[in-house]
Design an enzyme around this catalytic site. Structure first.
Site, PDB file in Angstrom:
ATOM      1  CB  CYS A 544      -0.895  -0.021   1.231  1.00  0.00           C
ATOM      2  SG  CYS A 544      -2.129   1.313   1.264  1.00  0.00           S
ATOM      3  CG  ASP A 546      -0.699   3.805   5.493  1.00  0.00           C
ATOM      4  OD1 ASP A 546       0.218   4.230   6.221  1.00  0.00           O
ATOM      5  OD2 ASP A 546      -1.906   3.835   5.804  1.00  0.00           O
ATOM      6  NE  ARG A 548      -0.608   4.475   8.952  1.00  0.00           N
ATOM      7  CZ  ARG A 548      -1.860   4.141   9.283  1.00  0.00           C
ATOM      8  NH1 ARG A 548      -2.240   4.223  10.549  1.00  0.00           N
ATOM      9  NH2 ARG A 548      -2.712   3.734   8.357  1.00  0.00           N
ATOM     10  CG  HIS A 605      -1.555  -1.210   5.930  1.00  0.00           C
ATOM     11  ND1 HIS A 605      -2.209  -0.239   6.653  1.00  0.00           N
ATOM     12  CD2 HIS A 605      -1.674  -0.858   4.623  1.00  0.00           C
ATOM     13  CE1 HIS A 605      -2.699   0.675   5.823  1.00  0.00           C
ATOM     14  NE2 HIS A 605      -2.387   0.323   4.588  1.00  0.00           N
ATOM     15  CB  CYS A 608      -5.987  -0.676   4.525  1.00  0.00           C
ATOM     16  SG  CYS A 608      -5.709  -0.143   2.823  1.00  0.00           S
TER      17      CYS A 608
END
Length: 712
Positions: A544, A546, A548, A605, A608
């Site tokens: 992803c 993302d 993080r 993760h 999401c």
């Protein structure tokens, strides 16, 4: 095994005979001495040695030492020095100190060999041109124009012909079965006989009997002991470095260095007793042995036997070789010893000056002196690196930051003091100590400044990012006795955790880049230099977007390991699906067909945002909504599955989505075909952000932790 070793031994034998004769000429020893060393090196060192592929014998790198010993003590005394050097090597091997030889800088060894190569080439060039070599390399260089102008005898033609054959032979692939040195000497010899050239021929009429035995050397015993140590150390280091290099050339058993050093000692003891040259492992013969397909030590042993039989049976034929041709062969070998490729490899580590200084000192001053100068320079450079320290001062919104990195010793005190003087009285200071060593002088300087700065109203907040050298000394506790392993400066922390409260966010990227250039770039530059031409990742990693998720952090991977695709929701559009999006398909196609990855991993993760949107909370973002159509199969699978686990719907959808993307990958014909053939593996991973744990996903076990590495 012999079906590989027998032909390999014949190839090495054909290389060893001409080289052994040539090294005898360069050493000023009887011609038979080189053949004795080749026989003993092959049979004794080959049978007893610690490497299964290394071939030992007389080495060009030792010829300068031997030539000087012959001039000072005579040949038979030199044999005794070789014998005693062998005894010393035996003792060193039995005390298992072979690994210590690897502490010698390769830059010094390569520079020494290059210098020896130049000296050999200049000396043998005079013989090729029909003259006599002078006493030093500089004299040989000064006398060279006169030799070129005045000498045009038949011997010159034989030498030039030898060099021409050596240059041309390697460019003819169909003739590479015959080693170039052998071909050059055969052609030069046959041409000299056919044309009736007046040349100086090799004299082997006495066979091995011409290699006289040892006599005790006469002279200063300090110099004699020094000569023994020099021969033992040079031959031993060259053998062990060749042994290490040989391990990189083959997949067989790894070398036992202590056993190899003991075997070299036994070989030198016997060679000196029989009137042979000093012996060491030889790179040229070892490389030839490995390339010829050798699998065991029998190849080296058999090559020694072939040299013995050839000398006994064909001494008269060997006697047809012109000495000028042997000199030309040595000239060619000397030039090849100046390997600029080694210098280029050393440049990335800042060791090129050691190489060239050692080489120049060997040529201009002498072998022993050149080695000492090279070792001294290597020690100085190593000391400079070990005591390197960086002191940087920055100021933001009235707050000062001092970053000290490296080894903080008395040598760095002037630089530290200069930086500390720039801090205004009464200013707040953040002092970051990323030091792997701090001596008492540096501590006193730093501590005295801190006390004075705080006395005048300033503040000093000390953060030791490595070991607690300062706090241990300030508290009077025991300071660590040795340097601890270096670490990077908290690179995994977000910018917000590392900047001051008043620092503008807009400068984070530039500040981070400067931090990378200062701390990380010097560490990774040698690796990236090797990777610059080509990437060979083993995994395609789809995850992803993302912020993080840091793939290299959660997989402990480095540059060149992962070919990474990131998008919202770690989605893989099905083959031929609408709306059409070729970005993921292009990455899969390139990774599989061009890069040849063996594993494709999809990593989702917890929490999401894309899955939140699929559950009905889609934002009013048209592009995002169109992209999330590729998640319909994940949502349908989620609805069809029974909950089964005591987890919330969001986390369950996040995991289901990862498994669905593997099915989407299988809709690609190339992926499905390679997986069925066992040439490609599809795996699923799930990163729980809150617990910082990585889990493996599968149909059978929807959530299983990745096993931890256990030690002890």
């Amino acid at each position: 095994m012999l079906r590989h070793d027998l032909p390999a031994s014949l190839v090495v034998f054909l290389v060893a005979v001409p080289l052994s004769l040539g090294i005898s000429v360069a050493s000023g020893a009887p011609l038979a001495a080189g053949l004795v060393a080749a026989v003993v090196g092959g049979i004794v060192a080959g049978a007893l040695g610690g490497s299964v592929v290394q071939v030992s014998g007389p080495a060009a790198g030792l010829s300068l030492v031997v030539a000087e010993l012959v001039q000072v003590y005579g040949w038979r005394a030199t044999c005794m020095i070789t014998l005693m050097a062998g005894v010393l090597q035996l003792l060193l091997g039995m005390f298992r100190v072979a690994r210590a030889a690897l502490a010698v800088s390769p830059a010094v060894v390569h520079g020494m060999l290059a210098g020896v190569g130049i000296v050999i080439a200049l000396a043998q060039l005079h013989i090729v041109l029909g003259g006599q070599p002078q006493r030093s390399a500089l004299e040989n260089l000064l006398e060279l124009p006169e030799q070129i102008i005045n000498n045009h005898a038949h011997g010159v033609a034989a030498g030039v012909l030898t060099i021409v054959v050596l240059l041309v032979w390697t460019r003819l692939p169909k003739l590479k079965v015959v080693p170039a040195p052998l071909a050059a000497l055969v052609i030069a010899s046959l041409t000299a006989v056919a044309l009736g050239w007046d040349i100086t021929k090799v004299d082997l009429t006495g066979g091995f009997g011409s290699a006289a035995g040892p006599l005790w050397p006469k002279g200063d015993w300090h110099a004699i002991v020094g000569a023994v140590v020099l021969v033992a150390v040079l031959a031993g280091v060259e053998s062990l470095l060749t042994c290490v290099a040989a391990d990189r050339m083959h997949d067989g058993p790894r070398a036992d260095l202590d056993r190899e050093l003991t075997a070299q000692g036994a070989a030198n003891l016997i060679s000196g007793t029989l009137g042979g040259l000093p012996i060491s492992g030889v790179v040229v013969r070892t490389t030839t042995n490995v390339r010829a397909g050798a699998r065991s030590r029998w190849s080296a042993v058999l090559h020694g036997m072939w040299v013995l039989l050839a000398t006994l049976a064909f001494a008269s034929i060997i006697g047809l070789i012109p000495l000028e041709a042997l000199a030309a062969l040595l000239l060619f070998i000397g030039v090849k010893m100046v390997n600029l490729g080694n210098a280029k490899d050393l440049s990335g580590h800042g060791e090129m000056p050691i190489y060239f200084v050692t080489m120049g000192a060997v040529v201009v001053i002498g072998l022993a002196e050149g080695i000492v100068i090279g070792l001294g320079l290597a020690a100085i450079i190593a000391l400079r690196r070990l005591t390197w320290v960086s002191v940087e001062v920055q100021q933001h919104a009235g707050r000062w930051r001092i970053a000290v990195t490296g080894s903080l010793t008395f040598l760095g005190v002037p630089r530290l003091s200069e930086a500390l003087r720039t801090i205004p009285t009464g200013a707040p200071v953040d002092l970051d100590l990323h030091v792997d060593f701090m001596d008492h002088a540096a501590f006193e300087t730093l501590h005295a400044w801190r006390l004075e700065h705080e006395r005048t109203g300033g503040t000093v907040d000390i953060d030791e990012l490595h070991d607690d050298w300062y706090s241990a000394a300030a508290n009077g506790t025991r300071v660590y006795p040795a340097k601890s392993p270096p670490q990077l400066d908290r690179w995994y922390l977000p910018w917000a955790y590392r900047r001051g409260a008043a620092d503008p966010v807009s400068e984070d990227l530039l500040t981070g880049t400067r931090e990378y250039h200062r701390r990380t770039a010097p560490l990774v530059q040698p690796l990236l230099t090797r990777l610059a031409r080509k990437q060979t990742p083993s995994h395609l990693f789809i995850t992803c977007a993302d912020s993080r998720i840091v793939p290299s952090l959660i997989t402990a991977s480095g540059p060149g390991d992962l070919f990474t695709v990131r998008n919202i929701g770690n989605l893989v559009p099905r083959y031929g699906s609408a709306p059409l999006d070729d970005s993921v398909a292009a990455a899969v196609e390139y990774a599989v067909k061009v890069l040849g990855v063996r594993t494709i991993t999809v990593c989702g993760h917890s929490g999401c945002g894309a899955m939140v949107a699929l559950l009905g909370e889609a934002p009013e973002l048209p592009s995002v909504q169109r992209w999330l159509r590729h998640g319909r199969q994940s949502l349908a699978r989620f609805v069809a599955e029974s909950p089964g686990e005591e987890i919330g719907p969001l986390d369950r959808l996040c995991r289901t989505n990862v498994l669905q993307q593997l099915d989407n990958l299988r809709t690609y014909p190339m992926v499905e075909g390679l997986e069925r053939a066992g040439e490609l593996e599809l795996t699923a991973m799930y990163f729980d952000i809150g617990t910082a744990r990585v889990h493996a996903l599968s149909e059978e076990e929807p959530l299983s932790p990745v096993p931890e590495l256990r030690t002890g």
